[in-house]
Design an enzyme around this catalytic site. Sequence first.
Site, PDB file in Angstrom:
ATOM      1  N   GLU A 165       8.910 -21.851   6.730  1.00 37.55           N
ATOM      2  CA  GLU A 165       9.566 -21.378   7.954  1.00 37.55           C
ATOM      3  C   GLU A 165       8.730 -21.550   9.217  1.00 37.55           C
ATOM      4  O   GLU A 165       8.500 -20.588   9.964  1.00 37.55           O
ATOM      5  CB  GLU A 165      10.015 -19.925   7.772  1.00 37.55           C
ATOM      6  CG  GLU A 165      11.086 -19.802   6.716  1.00 37.55           C
ATOM      7  CD  GLU A 165      11.839 -18.473   6.743  1.00 37.55           C
ATOM      8  OE1 GLU A 165      11.402 -17.542   7.414  1.00 37.55           O
ATOM      9  OE2 GLU A 165      12.905 -18.391   6.093  1.00 37.55           O
ATOM     10  N   GLU A 367      14.940 -20.318  -0.558  1.00 39.54           N
ATOM     11  CA  GLU A 367      15.177 -18.881  -0.400  1.00 39.54           C
ATOM     12  C   GLU A 367      16.641 -18.637  -0.077  1.00 39.54           C
ATOM     13  O   GLU A 367      17.250 -19.417   0.652  1.00 39.54           O
ATOM     14  CB  GLU A 367      14.352 -18.274   0.748  1.00 39.54           C
ATOM     15  CG  GLU A 367      12.888 -18.123   0.472  1.00 39.54           C
ATOM     16  CD  GLU A 367      12.125 -17.439   1.599  1.00 39.54           C
ATOM     17  OE1 GLU A 367      12.689 -16.569   2.286  1.00 39.54           O
ATOM     18  OE2 GLU A 367      10.948 -17.796   1.774  1.00 39.54           O
TER      19      GLU A 367
HETATM   20  C1  BG6 Z   1      12.165 -15.374   5.044  1.00 42.44           C
HETATM   21  C2  BG6 Z   1      10.698 -15.374   4.699  1.00 42.44           C
HETATM   22  O1  BG6 Z   1      12.293 -15.428   6.443  1.00 42.44           O
HETATM   23  O2  BG6 Z   1      12.929 -14.269   4.732  1.00 42.44           O
HETATM   24  C3  BG6 Z   1      10.278 -14.327   3.684  1.00 42.44           C
HETATM   25  O3  BG6 Z   1      10.269 -16.647   4.289  1.00 42.44           O
HETATM   26  C4  BG6 Z   1      11.033 -13.044   3.935  1.00 42.44           C
HETATM   27  O4  BG6 Z   1       8.892 -14.171   3.741  1.00 42.44           O
HETATM   28  C5  BG6 Z   1      12.523 -13.345   3.750  1.00 42.44           C
HETATM   29  O5  BG6 Z   1      10.648 -11.969   3.144  1.00 42.44           O
HETATM   30  C6  BG6 Z   1      13.405 -12.125   3.909  1.00 42.44           C
HETATM   31  O6  BG6 Z   1      13.165 -11.528   5.150  1.00 42.44           O
HETATM   32  P1  BG6 Z   1      12.764 -10.009   5.304  1.00 42.44           P
HETATM   33  O7  BG6 Z   1      12.463  -9.852   6.754  1.00 42.44           O
HETATM   34  O8  BG6 Z   1      13.943  -9.241   4.880  1.00 42.44           O
HETATM   35  O9  BG6 Z   1      11.580  -9.795   4.446  1.00 42.44           O
END
Ligand code: BG6
Length: 465
Positions: A165, A367
């Site tokens: 990211e 993700e």
């Molecule tokens: C992504 C990141 O933006 O989203 C992760 O790569 C992150 O590190 C995931 O945990 C979920 O976001 P959040 O803010 O709910 O942890």
Amino acid sequence: MFHKTLKPFPDNFLWGASTSAYQVEGAYNEDGKGLSVQDLHEPPEGITDFKVASDHYHRFREDVKLMKELGLKAYRFSIAWTRIIPDGDGEINEAGIQFYRELLNELLANQIEPIVTMFHFDLPLKLHEKGGWANRHTVDSFEKYAKVLFTNFGDQVKYWLTINEQNVMINHPNAMNPGRVPSKKELYQQCHNMFVASAKATLLCHQMCPGAKIGPAPNITAIYPEKCNPSDALAADNWESIRCWLYYDVAVYGRYTPLVWSYLEEQGCIPEIEEGDMELLASAKPDYLGLNYYATATVSAAKNDGTDRQPRNGDQQVMIGEEGVYRAATNPYLEKTKYGWLIDPIGMRVTLRRTYDRYHLPILITENGLGTHDILTEDNRIHDEYRIDYLKSHFEQAQLAITDGVELIGYCPWSFMDLVSTHQGYGKRYGFVYIDRDETDIKEMTRIKKDSFYWYQDVIKNNNI
Ligand code: BG6
């Protein structure tokens, strides 16, 4: 478009799950690990920091056992730069190498394909103190770190991801730059330097690890116009280019697209480009694209009257607008999670199709998932049917995208187990495995399989939803 027959998920589809080092490992200062910018993180009252996290560092064997039971074909995790080179640039820490070697051995012994992110938000603090990514020296440090990784793990890892990211680090810089928020000009210098670092790692990987695959992993999402009014469509196009395509365009084609370049010019943010950079960027070709997808965004045309940027808290998925570029709009067709993230499985299909059309490279979803509270019931279960619904609807769209012709090679939901969220600590859970701790009381950190664990186990076993 309705399809008469759905194409199946390919036989070797990488059904996986993701985590990142600083969000699961804990042991933040053990066995020679140096501090990263995340270790300075001071969360708001009542929210945990990253020091203990899910204690994966001490319990990785137990965790891999659960991965095996889940049936994972792949596990995407990141290596903490500061475990390998504590100050980011100097001595190598053998204990860090040893930890990841053991984790990799354990995964491979259980037929789980490791997918390794080299850098996931946790810049070594010592490098940060010297200017971080804005300092060109960090590019050399990253190349050195990459060499250490390929030398030590090149025989075990077939799938590498360079930077997680990068676009979130540029558009939401607060959590990555403790002590001060860099100017926009500085951020785009950081961004250019990350592109160069990533390209150098890509070239090095191809040279040192023939047969391995490497790619970037930005946070990508289709951006919708609020209305069919052409100026809204233009605003959506602008923001999609600046927020998303910039990051693949430079990684894949080695060039800044004219629209983004003219935006950077107008903002006074043209980065310093050293001689040879553009040739280097053009020569480093990723083998596949990692893609983090959570939610789409909807925007309308900017008014350019000083009100385009709205004064609300925007995290990585919540658009806040940019003066003269776009305004954040609402989408009445979509529901939101408790944390205000839109739920848009069809938007994921749109995003996959647009990405594949532009780059023609295999895509790995690195993700995607639902972050929310979970309740541990008296009989020690977590009935997270909301997570099953979320994932099922997204898996269905992934299969439709495959049927549309997208070359999707795998799907790694976020996250394998509960971990510390970037902003909301332990209250916002994503895992298939529940970790019995809360924000302030780390308890025994017992691992408990959620209902979604058993559901996903079935999906993987049948290679079918
Ligand atoms: C992504 C990141 O933006 O989203 C992760 O790569 C992150 O590190 C995931 O945990 C979920 O976001 P959040 O803010 O709910 O942890």
